[in-house]
Every structure is written in structure tokens, then in C-alpha cells.
Design a protein around this motif. Structure first.
Motif, PDB file in Angstrom:
ATOM      1  N   ALA A 105       0.832  -1.210   0.000  1.00 46.01           N
ATOM      2  CA  ALA A 105       0.000   0.000   0.000  1.00 46.01           C
ATOM      3  C   ALA A 105       0.864   1.255   0.000  1.00 46.01           C
ATOM      4  O   ALA A 105       0.530   2.255  -0.661  1.00 46.01           O
ATOM      5  N   LEU A 106       1.980   1.204   0.736  1.00 38.87           N
ATOM      6  CA  LEU A 106       2.868   2.360   0.793  1.00 38.87           C
ATOM      7  C   LEU A 106       3.419   2.687  -0.591  1.00 38.87           C
ATOM      8  O   LEU A 106       3.368   3.841  -1.041  1.00 38.87           O
ATOM      9  N   ALA A 107       3.954   1.682  -1.281  1.00 39.67           N
ATOM     10  CA  ALA A 107       4.506   1.921  -2.612  1.00 39.67           C
ATOM     11  C   ALA A 107       3.421   2.377  -3.579  1.00 39.67           C
ATOM     12  O   ALA A 107       3.638   3.295  -4.390  1.00 39.67           O
ATOM     13  N   THR A 108       2.259   1.760  -3.487  1.00 39.83           N
ATOM     14  CA  THR A 108       1.155   2.133  -4.374  1.00 39.83           C
ATOM     15  C   THR A 108       0.762   3.587  -4.182  1.00 39.83           C
ATOM     16  O   THR A 108       0.423   4.294  -5.145  1.00 39.83           O
ATOM     17  N   ALA A 109       0.825   4.050  -2.944  1.00 34.45           N
ATOM     18  CA  ALA A 109       0.489   5.449  -2.668  1.00 34.45           C
ATOM     19  C   ALA A 109       1.434   6.411  -3.370  1.00 34.45           C
ATOM     20  O   ALA A 109       1.060   7.536  -3.704  1.00 34.45           O
TER      21      ALA A 109
END
Length: 529
Positions: free
Chosen positions: A473-477
Motif C-alpha cells: 500500500a505504501l509503494a502504491t500510494a
């Protein structure tokens, strides 16, 4: 008329610099403006430590000068740790930082000028080859050239260049190319070295980062084949010889089978290696009966019987010319590879390697997975491994990979969940600059190596378990494609990430035990051989 900032950029172009990593600040904006329209790509990062790490990663992957640009005071100070790592691993990095304006500087006094330090350059003196302070705008071009050439001169190491901010804005009459320094020509004397090799019945070659810097991998192989010697490599020498080379010992010196070859040798030829504590298990590796060292710098840790003070390539060419043409039969038997240490770690390495092209660069962090690849991974070619074994700086892997990713070589960052969080904000840099780096993040829920340090002694781990985010989720953000993978799917996922031509993040949840190359498992440690 041109400005000092334009003179600085022109000097970098003269040095052949293609990319500079930096962070803008009020004191260095005149330099940033000068990059516009130049042939140098300026990559803006989110932290100055990353600027120096990325410059180091570029230098390790290419063998060329890496350049970091910071602003004054805290901006410069943020780059010190990464500069120290470059220093300990002999990376040619030029760190350029601004200082407060000359008109506001009063020697020996601190007056509270924005970002002022009484002696900013002192941050860098212990971790650089030289500190260069520019005092006149007219000197900028020549001093940048000198500093860059000094960093690239053997033995390679970082150089710090400091420029008062007003000199970047000042107009200069022009600049001229400084003369290329010409060193004294000399013949490489290798008679004593060749004599020692010919007398030896069981010679061994140990190759390190100096051989890598000299592009001497082919010569190392030819010499080893001529004298029938096995080749051990330090971390700096990984990839010098192809994994399939018959003379290459397919194990690190920390493996007992490899160490036994060193112990049995009656003459060791060391080519471009410091024989440092990490590679020699805390200097416990015994000195051989005869030690011949080829290095531009005088050996310190293991004083040799014969020292050839020359570039590795030049010295090995001379050695080859003097050796008999007939190959000597090997005295040794090639040990088994890492299959001796079969387990989930070996399965992980094989899966990772199945997705790597032969010209890939793996930038490994100080994490258990990185330790395994650094010691036991099959490195396809020279400069195929960047590993912070010098200072051992946790958090090196991801930001250094951003620099390596611009080398036009497929780049993979191998990191742990703890070290990745040191610079996870650089996901924004990777996304914005569309940097082709594939991050393999092995998540074991904390500092796995430190956890082992506790549990091996029967103690309860403290401070090792971490609350970590949802990394996907962090990278996707940040706009970076990400997904969780298993060991079985790792190779295909790595190949897909590389083929995408942009950044990606792969999360593997796994806990590995540390390899023999880590100090708690050194077999030469007291009481264990």
C-alpha cells in the motif's frame, strides 16, 4: 558573462559526468539553474543522504565518477554517512556543498548566519581523500576538474568540494580547460613477484576491488590459469570472474572449504585488496608463507614479502609476459558450491537469480537476505554487486540502487523491512524520475540479524521487532507498482519488474538465518578453528 554555477556545470561536463544527484536549497539555486540546458541530468532526491548514496551506487555500477550536490550546513551534514560508506569501499564520489557567502564569513566566529558552521568541511575530513575549498569564482572550473580527477585517481575515494554560495552567482570572465595531469611514466617491476610465483607449489590468487577498478578480471583469470591457482575474491572482487570460470572458488572466504585453500597455499598473490577485517574474519586468516601484493597503496593489514606498487592491470600484464607460456596443472580441487548450505536461503537465491540478466546489478543492504547474496549469490559480471561491507551502513540498499538504476544496467535493490524504512520517501524520487529499479523487500518483521544476535546466546530479543507498514500500500500510494510474492514466484516477478523499465516493489515475507559471512558465524573465531 557566465556565472560560477555555469562554470561548475561546465567542469562536470568536461569530466564526462552524465548525472548528478541532489537536493535544492536557497544557497545552491544558482547551481541548479546552471544545469538547465546542460548535458548533465540532475536528479532531485528527498534527502541529502540519498544524494550521496545514489552517487555511490552510480559509481559502483559504472566505475565512473558519482556526483552529489547539497546545500549548506544541515544539508551537507546529511551526506556525511553516505560519504563514509563510499570512503570505506573506495568509491569515486564528488560531494559538492555550498557554504555561507564569503562576505558573511568571519573566521573563528559563529554569527548565526542561515546554515552557518564554524568549519563545515571538518565533517568530511575523516571520510574523504581531500577537502577542496573554492575561494574565487574564477577558480571554480579548474577546482571542480581537479577534485573530480582526484576522486578517480587510484586509490579511488570521495572528495569534498565546498563553494561559498555567492561564488555560484558571481560572473566570471570565462573558463579554460585545466591541463590533464600526467604522472611520471615507469616500468612495472615484477621480477620478485614472478620469482615467488614460480617457486610456489600451491599458489593462490585473492582478488579485490582494486582489480575491479582496473578492469582486470580477464587478467586475473589468465594469471590464475597459467600458474594453476584457485581464485578467491573479496566482496569488492565479486563478479570479476564469471561464475562458471574453472579457476574461481564458488564460495566466499568465510566458508571452511574456501578457507582451507588459503591455509594450504604456500604463496598468495593478492590483487587490489585491503584484506580487511570483514573478508579475513577479523584478521584471523593466517598469513601465508609467501605473500605477494599488487596494489597502488602500500599494504597495511598483511605486510607482503613482495609489493608491486602498480595498477592491477598493468602489473598483471607484466606478470603474464614474464611467466612461462605453458599452463601449470592445478594443485587444488574445486569445492562444492553453496549446495553444501542447502536450505530455504539457497532456494531464495536460486529464485532471485532466475530473474536476473547476466549484466544485472544487485544493490544489497545490510540485511540477512543481502548478506546471503553478497556472500553466496552468483554475480554475473564485474560491478554486479554493490554491498556496504565497508562501514556497514544500514539503509544503503534502496537509495544507492537509485543511482545504479541509471547505469543502463538492470538494477535490483535487495533490502529488509528495517533498512528500507530509512529512505522509503525516495519512492517519490523513483516514481517522479521513472527510475528502472526493482526492489525486493524481504520482510521478517524486524531486524533479523540483531534478533539472531540475541537468540544465539539464549537471550530474549529487545528492540528487534518492528511495527511495519503495509509496504504494498505504501509503494502504491507513491505510484510505484507493488505486490507480495512467494519464493516460487520471485524469479518471474523480478524479470517482470526489470522488463517494465520503471520502479517496482516486491514484498517477500520470509525469515532467514544468517550466513557464514556474518561475524557471529565466522568459523575462524576464537574456539572454532
Amino acid at each position: 558573462m557566465p556565472t560560477g554555477g555555469e562554470a561548475l556545470v561546465a567542469a562536470l561536463e568536461q569530466l564526462g559526468v552524465e548525472v548528478v544527484f541532489g537536493l535544492p536549497g536557497v544557497h545552491n539555486l544558482a547551481a541548479w539553474r546552471a544545469f538547465a540546458g546542460s548535458g548533465v541530468r540532475l536528479v532531485g532526491v528527498r534527502h541529502e543522504q540519498t544524494a550521496a548514496y545514489a552517487a555511490d551506487g552510480w559509481a559502483r555500477a559504472t566505475g565512473r565518477l558519482g556526483v552529489a550536490l547539497t546545500t549548506t550546513g544541515p544539508g551537507a551534514a546529511n551526506a556525511v554517512t553516505a560519504t563514509g560508506e563510499a570512503w570505506s569501499c573506495h568509491s569515486p564520489v564528488l560531494v559538492i556543498a555550498t557554504d555561507i557567502p564569503t562576505a558573511q564569513r568571519v573566521p573563528g566566529q559563529y554569527r548565526g548566519v542561515l546554515h552557518e558552521c564554524t568549519d563545515q568541511a571538518s565533517f568530511f575530513r575523516p571520510v574523504t581523500k581531500e577537502v577542496v575549498h573554492v575561494e574565487r569564482a574564477e577558480d571554480l572550473f579548474a577546482e571542480v576538474l581537479r577534485a573530480g580527477r582526484l576522486a578517480m585517481a587510484a586509490p579511488r575515494r570521495p572528495v569534498y568540494l565546498e563553494v561559498p554560495t555567492d561564488l555560484l552567482r558571481a560572473e566570471v570572465d570565462g573558463w579554460f580547460e585545466a591541463p590533464v595531469p600526467v604522472g611520471p611514466s615507469s616500468t612495472v617491476l615484477v621480477d620478485d613477484a614472478v620469482g615467488a610465483l614460480l617457486e610456489a607449489r600451491r599458489p593462490l590468487v585473492w582478488a579485490g576491488g582494486g582489480a575491479t577498478a582496473a578492469k582486470a578480471g580477464g587478467l586475473v583469470r589468465l594469471v590464475a590459469e597459467r600458474i594453476g591457482a584457485p581464485v578467491l575474491t573479496s566482496f569488492g572482487g565479486r563478479g570479476l570472474l564469471a561464475p562458471s570460470a574453472p579457476c574461481l572458488v564458488p564460495l566466499p572466504p568465510h566458508a571452511p572449504e574456501a578457507g582451507a585453500l588459503w591455509d594450504a597455499a604456500d604463496c598468495v598473490l593478492v590483487v587490489g585488496s585491503d584484506l580487511d577485517a570483514m573478508n579475513t574474519q577479523g584478521f584471523r586468516q593466517p598469513r601465508p608463507p609467501t605473500l605477494v601484493t599488487v596494489d597502488v597503496a602500500e599494504p597495511v593489514t598483511y605486510p607482503p614479502d613482495v609489493w608491486v606498487a602498480a595498477d592491477a592491470a598493468a602489473a598483471l600484464l607484466a606478470v603474464l609476459d614474464a611467466l612461462p607460456a605453458r599452463r601449470r596443472s592445478p594443485w587444488w580441487h574445486r569445492p562444492e558450491g553453496r549446495s553444501t548450505y542447502a536450505g530455504q536461503e539457497t532456494e531464495f537465491l536460486e529464485a532471485l537469480e532466475s530473474g536476473l540478466p547476466s549484466n544485472a546489478v544487485v544493490v544489497a543492504d545490510m540485511c540477512v537476505a543481502g548478506y546471503w547474496y553478497g556472500a553466496f549469490g552468483r554475480v554475473g559480471g564485474a560491478r554486479g554487486l554493490a554491498y556496504p561491507v565497508g562501514w556497514g551502513t544500514l539503509g544503503f540498499g534502496f537509495p544507492a540502487a537509485l543511482g545504479a538504476a541509471l547505469s543502463r544496467r538492470p538494477t535490483v535493490a535487495l533490502v529488509g523491512d528495517g533498512g528500507f524504512l530509512f529512505a522509503c520517501g525516495e519512492l517519490a524520487t523513483a516514481a517522479q524520475e521513472r527510475l528502472p529499479v526493482t526492489v525486493v523487500l524481504v520482510d521478517d518483521g524486524g531486524y533479523g540479524m540483531l534478533r539472531y544476535d540475541f537468540t544465539k546466546d539464549g537471550e530474549q530479543p529487545l528492540g528487534c521487532d518492528l511495527a511495519t507498514p503495509d509496504f504494498v500500500a505504501l509503494a502504491t500510494a507513491f505510484g510505484v507498482p507493488a505486490r507480495e510474492v512467494t519464493v516460487g514466484g520471485l524469479g518471474a516477478a523480478v524479470a517482470d519488474g526489470i522488463a517494465s523499465g520503471g520502479p517496482s516493489l516486491l514484498v517477500l515475507r520470509a525469515a532467514f538465518g544468517p550466513p557464514l559471512s556474518t561475524s557471529p558465524r565466522w568459523y575462524r573465531a576464537a574456539g572454532r578453528g
